[in-house]
Design a protein around this motif. Structure first.
Motif, PDB file in Angstrom:
ATOM      1  N   LEU A  77       0.844  -1.204   0.000  1.00 63.15           N
ATOM      2  CA  LEU A  77       0.000   0.000   0.000  1.00 63.15           C
ATOM      3  C   LEU A  77       0.874   1.247   0.000  1.00 63.15           C
ATOM      4  CD1 LEU A  77      -2.632   1.662   0.511  1.00 63.15           C
ATOM      5  CD2 LEU A  77      -2.280   1.223   2.959  1.00 63.15           C
ATOM      6  N   TYR A  78       0.605   2.150  -0.931  1.00 56.85           N
ATOM      7  CA  TYR A  78       1.163   3.499  -0.826  1.00 56.85           C
ATOM      8  C   TYR A  78       0.050   4.364  -0.245  1.00 56.85           C
ATOM      9  CZ  TYR A  78       2.780   8.142  -2.009  1.00 56.85           C
ATOM     10  OH  TYR A  78       3.144   9.463  -1.925  1.00 56.85           O
ATOM     11  N   PRO A  79       0.130   4.697   1.028  1.00 51.16           N
ATOM     12  CA  PRO A  79      -1.009   5.365   1.664  1.00 51.16           C
ATOM     13  C   PRO A  79      -1.087   6.842   1.285  1.00 51.16           C
ATOM     14  CG  PRO A  79       0.714   4.801   3.294  1.00 51.16           C
ATOM     15  CD  PRO A  79       1.255   4.484   1.939  1.00 51.16           C
ATOM     16  N   THR A  80      -2.189   7.234   0.669  1.00 50.72           N
ATOM     17  CA  THR A  80      -2.393   8.655   0.318  1.00 50.72           C
ATOM     18  C   THR A  80      -3.688   9.111   0.982  1.00 50.72           C
ATOM     19  OG1 THR A  80      -3.392   7.963  -1.779  1.00 50.72           O
ATOM     20  CG2 THR A  80      -1.078   8.609  -1.839  1.00 50.72           C
ATOM     21  N   ALA A  81      -4.750   9.165   0.197  1.00 50.09           N
ATOM     22  CA  ALA A  81      -6.029   9.593   0.773  1.00 50.09           C
ATOM     23  C   ALA A  81      -6.640   8.453   1.598  1.00 50.09           C
ATOM     24  CB  ALA A  81      -6.984   9.960  -0.362  1.00 50.09           C
ATOM     25  N   ASN A  82      -7.555   8.761   2.462  1.00 54.48           N
ATOM     26  CA  ASN A  82      -8.369   7.758   3.150  1.00 54.48           C
ATOM     27  C   ASN A  82      -7.528   6.625   3.748  1.00 54.48           C
ATOM     28  OD1 ASN A  82      -9.794   8.847   0.545  1.00 54.48           O
ATOM     29  ND2 ASN A  82     -11.373   8.549   2.095  1.00 54.48           N
ATOM     30  N   VAL A  83      -6.529   7.013   4.500  1.00 57.42           N
ATOM     31  CA  VAL A  83      -5.557   6.023   4.982  1.00 57.42           C
ATOM     32  C   VAL A  83      -6.211   4.982   5.887  1.00 57.42           C
ATOM     33  CG1 VAL A  83      -3.397   5.717   6.268  1.00 57.42           C
ATOM     34  CG2 VAL A  83      -3.666   7.690   4.782  1.00 57.42           C
ATOM     35  N   ARG A  84      -7.156   5.432   6.724  1.00 57.88           N
ATOM     36  CA  ARG A  84      -7.775   4.458   7.653  1.00 57.88           C
ATOM     37  C   ARG A  84      -8.555   3.399   6.887  1.00 57.88           C
ATOM     38  NH1 ARG A  84     -10.759   7.333  12.441  1.00 57.88           N
ATOM     39  NH2 ARG A  84     -11.355   5.182  12.829  1.00 57.88           N
ATOM     40  N   ARG A  85      -9.281   3.856   5.853  1.00 52.06           N
ATOM     41  CA  ARG A  85     -10.048   2.908   5.025  1.00 52.06           C
ATOM     42  C   ARG A  85      -9.087   1.971   4.292  1.00 52.06           C
ATOM     43  NH1 ARG A  85     -15.261   2.241   3.261  1.00 52.06           N
ATOM     44  NH2 ARG A  85     -15.687   2.099   1.040  1.00 52.06           N
ATOM     45  N   ALA A  86      -8.003   2.543   3.793  1.00 46.66           N
ATOM     46  CA  ALA A  86      -7.006   1.712   3.094  1.00 46.66           C
ATOM     47  C   ALA A  86      -6.452   0.646   4.042  1.00 46.66           C
ATOM     48  CB  ALA A  86      -5.887   2.590   2.554  1.00 46.66           C
ATOM     49  N   TRP A 115      -0.719  -0.482  -4.601  1.00 41.29           N
ATOM     50  CA  TRP A 115      -2.049   0.117  -4.701  1.00 41.29           C
ATOM     51  C   TRP A 115      -2.181   1.326  -3.786  1.00 41.29           C
ATOM     52  CZ3 TRP A 115      -5.906  -0.081  -0.670  1.00 41.29           C
ATOM     53  CH2 TRP A 115      -5.510  -0.784   0.479  1.00 41.29           C
ATOM     54  N   THR A 116      -3.228   2.109  -4.088  1.00 43.71           N
ATOM     55  CA  THR A 116      -3.580   3.230  -3.223  1.00 43.71           C
ATOM     56  C   THR A 116      -5.069   3.521  -3.421  1.00 43.71           C
ATOM     57  OG1 THR A 116      -2.899   5.438  -2.509  1.00 43.71           O
ATOM     58  CG2 THR A 116      -3.056   5.096  -4.888  1.00 43.71           C
ATOM     59  N   LEU A 117      -5.596   4.385  -2.594  1.00 44.49           N
ATOM     60  CA  LEU A 117      -6.983   4.831  -2.792  1.00 44.49           C
ATOM     61  C   LEU A 117      -6.962   6.263  -3.323  1.00 44.49           C
ATOM     62  CD1 LEU A 117      -8.995   3.617   0.363  1.00 44.49           C
ATOM     63  CD2 LEU A 117      -8.712   2.495  -1.862  1.00 44.49           C
ATOM     64  N   LEU A 118      -7.758   6.501  -4.363  1.00 39.75           N
ATOM     65  CA  LEU A 118      -7.873   7.878  -4.866  1.00 39.75           C
ATOM     66  C   LEU A 118      -8.900   8.658  -4.044  1.00 39.75           C
ATOM     67  CD1 LEU A 118      -7.762   7.400  -8.750  1.00 39.75           C
ATOM     68  CD2 LEU A 118      -5.906   7.804  -7.147  1.00 39.75           C
ATOM     69  N   ASP A 119      -9.949   7.945  -3.594  1.00 35.43           N
ATOM     70  CA  ASP A 119     -10.919   8.488  -2.640  1.00 35.43           C
ATOM     71  C   ASP A 119     -11.561   7.297  -1.949  1.00 35.43           C
ATOM     72  OD1 ASP A 119     -13.177   7.569  -4.197  1.00 35.43           O
ATOM     73  OD2 ASP A 119     -12.762   9.220  -5.564  1.00 35.43           O
ATOM     74  N   ASP A 120     -12.624   7.501  -1.162  1.00 32.15           N
ATOM     75  CA  ASP A 120     -13.112   6.374  -0.348  1.00 32.15           C
ATOM     76  C   ASP A 120     -13.802   5.287  -1.166  1.00 32.15           C
ATOM     77  OD1 ASP A 120     -15.305   7.868  -0.917  1.00 32.15           O
ATOM     78  OD2 ASP A 120     -16.171   7.795   1.106  1.00 32.15           O
ATOM     79  N   LYS A 121     -13.987   5.525  -2.468  1.00 38.33           N
ATOM     80  CA  LYS A 121     -14.627   4.487  -3.295  1.00 38.33           C
ATOM     81  C   LYS A 121     -13.852   4.181  -4.574  1.00 38.33           C
ATOM     82  CE  LYS A 121     -19.135   4.477  -1.464  1.00 38.33           C
ATOM     83  NZ  LYS A 121     -20.183   5.389  -1.178  1.00 38.33           N
ATOM     84  N   THR A 122     -12.634   4.685  -4.670  1.00 40.88           N
ATOM     85  CA  THR A 122     -11.862   4.443  -5.897  1.00 40.88           C
ATOM     86  C   THR A 122     -10.477   3.889  -5.562  1.00 40.88           C
ATOM     87  OG1 THR A 122     -12.974   6.382  -6.811  1.00 40.88           O
ATOM     88  CG2 THR A 122     -11.211   5.418  -8.124  1.00 40.88           C
ATOM     89  N   LEU A 123     -10.242   2.717  -6.148  1.00 48.42           N
ATOM     90  CA  LEU A 123      -8.991   1.993  -5.904  1.00 48.42           C
ATOM     91  C   LEU A 123      -8.113   2.087  -7.151  1.00 48.42           C
ATOM     92  CD1 LEU A 123      -7.550  -0.427  -4.258  1.00 48.42           C
ATOM     93  CD2 LEU A 123      -8.883  -1.915  -5.742  1.00 48.42           C
ATOM     94  N   LEU A 124      -6.838   2.357  -6.934  1.00 46.71           N
ATOM     95  CA  LEU A 124      -5.871   2.353  -8.031  1.00 46.71           C
ATOM     96  C   LEU A 124      -4.896   1.227  -7.734  1.00 46.71           C
ATOM     97  CD1 LEU A 124      -5.204   4.587 -10.336  1.00 46.71           C
ATOM     98  CD2 LEU A 124      -3.237   5.057  -8.886  1.00 46.71           C
TER      99      LEU A 124
END
Ligand SMILES: C[S@@+](CC[C@H](N)C(=O)[O-])C[C@H]1O[C@@H](n2cnc3c(N)ncnc32)[C@H](O)[C@@H]1O
Length: 302
Positions: A77-86, A115-124
């Motif tokens: 995980l590369y933690p960016t946005a929404n780290v807790r959810r990630a 991987w990372t999250l772009l927002d709370d519903k989008t996974l990259l």
């Protein structure tokens, strides 16, 4: 095909400049991650390259973790946005904790996705990256006692990436060797070694029977007059154009040597000279995980 480049800490601008030079336009930048519609397969400055990047909408933690599980086993995980959810998604994935490397070692063979999250519903995510190490981080079990400087970590990483090591049959030369971290690595590998520096090495290293220490300037050496060395290393502090001139003189001497050189930058990165280094046939450079404001240039002949 979307491709993403993770910049090293504090080196985002160098990566962006390199990508721009290589024709990348309008990348999306999230902290140290640079996401592009297309781009080069290799990079000097990227710490980690994510190939064939996929973007997925998800509704639940379970759905996101399933998406990842379906694509691979090991995920960094590369933690960016929404780290807790990630982190909640990460908890649902097969356990994966990258092992610290012990030098010398082979590289892990299992692929590691990123991987990372772009927002709370989008996974990259990308199941394929350019490194066997999670996020390109070459972390070692350190030796905090024996080596006289921490510079040894750069050489450990360079040789580990190459998976080639000087040995008892090799003759090596270490330019700009003081206090002796690199020399310590090379002597431990069994190489016959000449270490060059105007300043003496740490007394512990100086005593080694396989070492010849030469107290002189690396720039005063005439390569044509030297016996062949199999490996030439340099960690000299100097301006890049001066180092380039030194390399060119060694290449002209036609000794068929392997080169591992640190190119150190002060202030602005000297991209013109870096490009001149890269134009030397068969060579390449990488910003190692253990490099600071410098890159490591390789020319490996065998
Ligand atoms: C970063 S230190 C090298 C650290 C070393 N690789 C280690 O592992 O401990 C850079 C070295 O370059 C040396 N240096 C600078 N100019 C030099 C020259 N003209 N010839 C040889 N060494 C030089 C300095 O004396 C300094 O010891």
């Amino acid at each position: 095909m979307t491709i993403a480049y993770l910049a090293p800490e504090d080196r985002l601008n160098d990566l962006l400049f390199e990508l721009e030079q290589k024709g990348v336009t309008e990348p999306k930048i999230i902290e140290r991650l640079v996401i592009c519609e297309s781009g080069p397969e290799t990079s000097v400055w990227a710490q980690n390259i994510w190939y064939d990047v996929e973007t997925h909408h998800f509704e639940s933690i379970k759905q996101a973790s399933t998406l990842l599980r379906e694509r691979g086993r090991n995920w960094a995980l590369y933690p960016t946005a929404n780290v807790r959810r990630a982190r909640l998604i990460e908890d649902q994935l097969p356990h994966f904790r990258p092992k610290l490397l012990t030098f010398p070692t082979s590289l892990p063979s299992a692929p590691v996705g990123a991987w990372t999250l772009l927002d709370d519903k989008t996974l990259l995510c990308a199941a394929k990256t350019d490194s066997p190490m999670a996020l390109g981080e070459y972390k070692f079990v350190e030796d905090k006692i024996s080596p006289p400087s921490r510079a040894y970590l750069k050489l450990w990483e360079a040789l580990t990436r190459l998976q080639k090591y000087p040995n008892e049959k090799s003759r090596s030369m270490d330019l700009g060797a003081c206090p002796g971290g690199w020399s310590w690595v090379l002597l431990n590998l069994g190489s016959q070694l000449q270490s060059i520096d105007k300043a003496p090495l740490d007394p512990k290293i100086m005593k080694h029977p396989n070492l010849i220490y030469r107290q002189e300037s690396a720039f005063g050496i005439e390569p044509k007059n030297e016996e062949k060395v199999d490996w030439l290393f340099s960690d000299i502090i100097c301006y890049p154009p001066r180092l380039l001139n030194l390399v060119q003189r060694w290449i002209e001497a036609e000794k068929n040597t392997n080169f591992v050189f640190t190119i150190k930058f002060q202030g602005e990165t000297d991209t013109k000279t870096l490009n001149d280094f890269l134009s030397i046939e068969g060579s390449y450079a990488r910003h190692l995980y253990n490099n600071k404001h410098e890159v490591t240039w390789f020319l490996i002949r065998d």
